[in-house]
Design a protein around this motif. Structure first.
Motif, PDB file in Angstrom:
ATOM      1  N   GLY A 199      -0.192  10.026 -14.744  1.00 25.17           N
ATOM      2  CA  GLY A 199       1.209  10.353 -14.491  1.00 25.17           C
ATOM      3  C   GLY A 199       2.104   9.810 -15.583  1.00 25.17           C
ATOM      4  N   PHE A 200       1.816   8.562 -15.989  1.00 24.13           N
ATOM      5  CA  PHE A 200       2.590   7.920 -17.052  1.00 24.13           C
ATOM      6  C   PHE A 200       2.477   8.717 -18.348  1.00 24.13           C
ATOM      7  N   LEU A 201       1.240   9.123 -18.678  1.00 26.71           N
ATOM      8  CA  LEU A 201       1.041   9.898 -19.907  1.00 26.71           C
ATOM      9  C   LEU A 201       1.767  11.239 -19.829  1.00 26.71           C
ATOM     10  N   LEU A 202       1.761  11.839 -18.631  1.00 22.48           N
ATOM     11  CA  LEU A 202       2.451  13.122 -18.470  1.00 22.48           C
ATOM     12  C   LEU A 202       3.954  12.957 -18.674  1.00 22.48           C
ATOM     13  N   ILE A 203       4.493  11.843 -18.168  1.00 23.16           N
ATOM     14  CA  ILE A 203       5.930  11.599 -18.378  1.00 23.16           C
ATOM     15  C   ILE A 203       6.222  11.464 -19.872  1.00 23.16           C
ATOM     16  N   LEU A 204       5.360  10.690 -20.577  1.00 20.99           N
ATOM     17  CA  LEU A 204       5.585  10.517 -22.016  1.00 20.99           C
ATOM     18  C   LEU A 204       5.534  11.863 -22.743  1.00 20.99           C
ATOM     19  N   LEU A 205       4.557  12.685 -22.370  1.00 23.74           N
ATOM     20  CA  LEU A 205       4.423  14.004 -22.993  1.00 23.74           C
ATOM     21  C   LEU A 205       5.664  14.854 -22.717  1.00 23.74           C
ATOM     22  N   THR A 206       6.126  14.787 -21.461  1.00 25.78           N
ATOM     23  CA  THR A 206       7.322  15.543 -21.084  1.00 25.78           C
ATOM     24  C   THR A 206       8.529  15.098 -21.907  1.00 25.78           C
ATOM     25  N   LEU A 207       8.677  13.766 -22.025  1.00 28.55           N
ATOM     26  CA  LEU A 207       9.795  13.242 -22.812  1.00 28.55           C
ATOM     27  C   LEU A 207       9.701  13.742 -24.245  1.00 28.55           C
ATOM     28  N   LEU A 208       8.474  13.674 -24.791  1.00 34.80           N
ATOM     29  CA  LEU A 208       8.259  14.098 -26.173  1.00 34.80           C
ATOM     30  C   LEU A 208       8.692  15.552 -26.352  1.00 34.80           C
ATOM     31  N   ILE A 209       8.234  16.410 -25.432  1.00 36.82           N
ATOM     32  CA  ILE A 209       8.535  17.838 -25.555  1.00 36.82           C
ATOM     33  C   ILE A 209      10.028  18.090 -25.369  1.00 36.82           C
ATOM     34  N   VAL A 210      10.590  17.566 -24.275  1.00 31.56           N
ATOM     35  CA  VAL A 210      11.979  17.905 -23.937  1.00 31.56           C
ATOM     36  C   VAL A 210      12.948  17.305 -24.953  1.00 31.56           C
ATOM     37  N   GLN A 211      12.742  16.028 -25.303  1.00 31.23           N
ATOM     38  CA  GLN A 211      13.702  15.406 -26.217  1.00 31.23           C
ATOM     39  C   GLN A 211      13.647  16.045 -27.593  1.00 31.23           C
ATOM     40  N   ASN A 214       0.815  -1.212   0.000  1.00 29.82           N
ATOM     41  CA  ASN A 214       0.000   0.000   0.000  1.00 29.82           C
ATOM     42  C   ASN A 214       0.845   1.256   0.000  1.00 29.82           C
ATOM     43  N   SER A 215       1.925   1.242   0.798  1.00 33.80           N
ATOM     44  CA  SER A 215       2.747   2.448   0.879  1.00 33.80           C
ATOM     45  C   SER A 215       3.427   2.713  -0.463  1.00 33.80           C
ATOM     46  N   MET A 216       3.772   1.622  -1.171  1.00 32.11           N
ATOM     47  CA  MET A 216       4.376   1.793  -2.496  1.00 32.11           C
ATOM     48  C   MET A 216       3.341   2.310  -3.488  1.00 32.11           C
ATOM     49  N   GLN A 217       2.121   1.800  -3.379  1.00 35.73           N
ATOM     50  CA  GLN A 217       1.068   2.260  -4.294  1.00 35.73           C
ATOM     51  C   GLN A 217       0.829   3.752  -4.142  1.00 35.73           C
ATOM     52  N   SER A 218       0.910   4.222  -2.889  1.00 32.53           N
ATOM     53  CA  SER A 218       0.665   5.651  -2.685  1.00 32.53           C
ATOM     54  C   SER A 218       1.807   6.481  -3.257  1.00 32.53           C
ATOM     55  N   LEU A 219       2.930   5.839  -3.576  1.00 36.28           N
ATOM     56  CA  LEU A 219       4.076   6.578  -4.122  1.00 36.28           C
ATOM     57  C   LEU A 219       4.042   6.682  -5.641  1.00 36.28           C
ATOM     58  N   LEU A 220       3.146   5.893  -6.290  1.00 29.68           N
ATOM     59  CA  LEU A 220       3.200   5.824  -7.757  1.00 29.68           C
ATOM     60  C   LEU A 220       3.026   7.199  -8.409  1.00 29.68           C
ATOM     61  N   VAL A 221       1.986   7.936  -7.998  1.00 27.43           N
ATOM     62  CA  VAL A 221       1.766   9.246  -8.623  1.00 27.43           C
ATOM     63  C   VAL A 221       2.880  10.235  -8.250  1.00 27.43           C
ATOM     64  N   PRO A 222       3.271  10.336  -6.949  1.00 29.73           N
ATOM     65  CA  PRO A 222       4.399  11.225  -6.644  1.00 29.73           C
ATOM     66  C   PRO A 222       5.654  10.914  -7.446  1.00 29.73           C
ATOM     67  N   VAL A 223       5.937   9.624  -7.668  1.00 29.95           N
ATOM     68  CA  VAL A 223       7.123   9.291  -8.464  1.00 29.95           C
ATOM     69  C   VAL A 223       6.992   9.899  -9.851  1.00 29.95           C
ATOM     70  N   CYS A 224       5.809   9.759 -10.456  1.00 30.22           N
ATOM     71  CA  CYS A 224       5.597  10.347 -11.790  1.00 30.22           C
ATOM     72  C   CYS A 224       5.825  11.856 -11.743  1.00 30.22           C
ATOM     73  N   CYS A 225       5.279  12.505 -10.713  1.00 30.16           N
ATOM     74  CA  CYS A 225       5.441  13.959 -10.602  1.00 30.16           C
ATOM     75  C   CYS A 225       6.915  14.328 -10.495  1.00 30.16           C
ATOM     76  N   TYR A 226       7.636  13.606  -9.634  1.00 31.68           N
ATOM     77  CA  TYR A 226       9.043  13.946  -9.443  1.00 31.68           C
ATOM     78  C   TYR A 226       9.858  13.672 -10.695  1.00 31.68           C
ATOM     79  N   VAL A 227       9.484  12.613 -11.447  1.00 32.78           N
ATOM     80  CA  VAL A 227      10.201  12.350 -12.693  1.00 32.78           C
ATOM     81  C   VAL A 227      10.018  13.531 -13.645  1.00 32.78           C
ATOM     82  N   VAL A 228       8.778  14.006 -13.762  1.00 31.77           N
ATOM     83  CA  VAL A 228       8.523  15.144 -14.652  1.00 31.77           C
ATOM     84  C   VAL A 228       9.273  16.378 -14.149  1.00 31.77           C
ATOM     85  N   MET A 229       9.236  16.587 -12.826  1.00 35.79           N
ATOM     86  CA  MET A 229       9.960  17.723 -12.253  1.00 35.79           C
ATOM     87  C   MET A 229      11.443  17.637 -12.576  1.00 35.79           C
TER      88      MET A 229
END
Lengths: 358, 296
Positions: free
Chosen positions: A198-210, A42-57
């Motif tokens: 979060g996953f889609l946001l990471i992909l979008l971020t990668l697309l834009i930045v790369q 459960n504690s890991m599940q609650s981290l999934l979205v924050p991890v996505c946010c921090y990756v984008v950050m």
């Protein structure tokens, strides 16, 4: 701090951008599989979205620090702008847009917009400054945002948005709700954020930045980083390209902030303080300046690491261990003896290979 | 009268910022690094003084030098272990290491001395009184405030004299101009940098003691916000300049106090940082900083 030095980009093949997409998609599928098989605590599940946010950050800050070469200590400020504007939009549109994924998407877009606006406001005057002065102004900006958000009260009713510095000053009608309550932060938020978003946001971020990094503008930005005077002398406008990188970075941070804010039922302005900005900078530096893959990996590992350490019986020493790891990694990766040893080892290997071919 | 008392509060707060900023500026001028752990050295100094006074019943006149000695040693040890190996490394790596050291100090303090706040005793009393009443008691000046302002002026003058007239001080200025050239002139650059850290850390201890006796409140995170603000003060006055750090610190303290008094208590930080941004836009090198034109 005037000269940030960079390890050579040698060996980065053209395949590299696609590998990043592949890694992110593979990680997403693996996590989905693990979720299906009930292997994630459960504690890991609650981290999934924050991890996505921090990756984008981390990716977005890498655009400023790694690609543009300007130190920013106020990335949390853009995250804060995005988080609160995203939250307000999501609450305000509750009845208008009942479909929650669409509402989330609109909130993220508004978050990005506010982040970008912050980027323009701070970027236009400030990008004339150099080195540490730029760093200190971004730091000041982050603190100002935090301080102002701690004072503001924002509410919504059928007449529209209300803003005040006092709770009584909101003057909401009976059906209205107060969204941001000064020092108490944003409360009563419907959690809209999902791991898929979060996953889609990471992909979008990668697309834009790369794509930015590998475009004409991206090469201009890197030229400015490597030698500003030489770049200027061949007609690259420093203000224009610095602003492009800075604003895109701020907009992505805003979107990440909106996703982060919508992942919790309440959000405090003090969450996005100097320490958050520093945390993201740590991801970027440990992952390697200019290396997007490094940012992704460092952000993921370092977000999960304190949680993993929680499982062992080292609760009090958690942050201490984190600090020691930080120092040791910096000392080891910047040890000239070690690098010369590795270089010698590689040379010997190359010589052996060369000898075998003859 | 309230106006005068605000000025005194502002001056004493500003003097604390100035003492911290002097340490920042010395280290920055010579090692060219942002020592984010400086704020946490302040906290360590305050804790040492706190335990010396409360647990060992030492008088303030002994406790303060003790805190200075401990912080000096701590500063030298940090420099040796964490910063010295990174002399040739990119400055961002040094910055991250400094942040690591800062986390390390904060969390060690939390483990050693617990996260609960300690109430710091007032060290500066004359005849049992904490403050001096002027104009028939209308204006109260605390002895801590007097000691702070006095200490700040003494330190500023002392440092100006030290960097201008002593051999070590001249070596420091030479190192800050050009390390390689200084080395060729026979200056031991590593030793000079260590000495700078030692002086900066001793100043941090003084600032910690003064700050905690003014606000009688001590936490493992006590040092971080004043540290950041003092850093802003150093930039405000022109980083690397000793009178600049003094001026920046005092101005910052005055602005903060007057904002709290006349505009808004909650927005004081925002106003302080906004003033900083405006000053940097008008004078990009800070108030007393030297603008170095770029050679092409």
């Amino acid at each position: 701090m005037n000269k940030l030095s960079f390890r050579s980009m040698k060996g980065r093949k053209a395949l590299s951008p696609f590998l990043n997409y592949a890694i992110v998609i593979a990680a997403f599928l693996a996590v989905q599989l693990a979720l299906k098989m009930d292997m994630v605590s459960n504690s890991m599940q609650s981290l999934l979205v924050p991890v996505c946010c921090y990756v984008v950050m981390a990716i977005s800050l890498n655009l400023t620090v790694g690609v543009l070469g300007e130190l920013s200590l106020g990335h949390g400020g853009f995250m804060s702008l995005g988080a609160f504007s995203g939250i307000i939009v999501s609450v305000a549109l509750k009845n208008l847009v009942p479909l929650s994924p669409l509402r989330l998407a609109i909130s993220l877009a508004v978050g990005a917009l506010f982040g970008a606006a912050g980027g323009v406001i701070i970027g236009v005057p400030v990008l004339r400054l150099r080195g540490d002065y730029l760093a200190i102004v971004t730091l000041a900006f982050g603190e100002i945002i935090k301080n102002v958000m701690q004072v503001l009260y924002i509410g919504v009713d059928e007449h529209g948005l209300h803003m005040s510095t006092k709770e009584a000053g909101l003057l909401l009608s009976e059906t209205g709700t107060a969204i941001v309550k000064g020092p108490m932060g944003a409360v009563g938020v419907t959690k809209l954020a999902t791991f898929t978003a979060g996953f889609l946001l990471i992909l979008l971020t990668l697309l834009i930045v790369q794509n930015l990094v590998h475009s004409r503008a991206g090469r201009a930005i890197q030229a400015l980083r490597d030698n500003r005077i030489a770049a200027e002398s061949v007609g690259i406008s420093p203000t224009k390209y610095k602003l492009i990188a800075f604003v895109i970075s701020a907009a992505l941070a805003g979107a990440a902030g909106a996703l982060y804010g919508l992942n919790y039922s309440s959000t405090l302005a003090s969450k996005f303080d100097f320490n958050t900005s520093i945390l993201i900078l740590v991801f970027v530096v440990l992952g390697g300046l200019g290396s997007i893959r490094g940012s992704i990996v460092a952000a993921t590992v370092l977000t999960i690491l304190p949680e993993l350490l929680r499982n062992f019986d080292v609760k009090e020493y958690r942050m201490l261990i984190y600090a020691v790891i930080l120092i040791v990694v910096m000392l080891v990766t910047n040890n000239p003896t070690l690098w010369s040893w590795i270089a010698r080892f590689q040379r010997r290997k190359a010589e052996e290979k060369g000898g075998a071919e003859q | 009268m309230t106006f005068l008392s605000h000025i005194i509060t502002g001056l004493s707060l500003g003097s604390i910022y100035a003492i911290i900023a002097l340490g920042y500026t010395m280290v920055y001028g010579i090692a060219k690094m942002l020592n984010f752990a400086h704020g946490d050295v302040i906290m360590v100094g305050a804790y040492v003084c706190f335990f010396a006074v409360t647990s060992y019943q030492l008088p303030a006149i002994l406790a303060v030098p003790l805190a200075m000695v401990v912080c000096t040693i701590l500063g030298i040890v940090i420099e040796r272990l964490a910063y010295k190996p990174l002399r040739q490394a990119p400055s961002l790596a040094v910055l991250i290491t400094a942040i690591g050291v800062s986390y390390f100090l904060q969390n060690s303090a939390q483990i050693l001395w617990s996260a609960s706040p300690k109430s710091f005793p007032s060290l500066f009393t004359v005849g049992g009184n904490k403050s001096l009443g002027l104009f028939g008691g209308q204006l109260q000046i605390s002895y801590t405030a007097m000691a702070t302002v006095l200490a700040c002026i003494v330190i500023m003058l002392g440092l100006t004299w030290f960097t201008g007239n002593t051999k070590m001080g001249k070596a420091m200025r030479a190192c800050s101009e050009d390390k390689a050239a200084a080395q060729l002139m026979g200056i031991n650059v590593n030793f000079t940098i260590s000495m700078t850290f030692a002086i900066g850390s001793a100043l941090a201890a003084v600032a910690g003691v003064l700050m905690c006796s003014a606000y009688s409140y001590l936490l493992p995170t006590t040092g971080s916000l004043p540290g950041i603000k003092a850093f802003t003060a150093a930039v405000f006055g022109g980083i690397g300049s000793i009178p600049g750090a003094f001026l920046g610190g005092v101005l910052l303290g005055l602005i903060e106090t007057f904002t709290k008094a006349y505009i808004s208590t909650d927005l004081s930080d925002a106003v302080v940082f906004a003033v900083l941004i405006v000053v940097l836009l008008v004078k990009p090198a800070g108030l007393l900083g030297r603008y170095v034109p770029e050679k092409v």
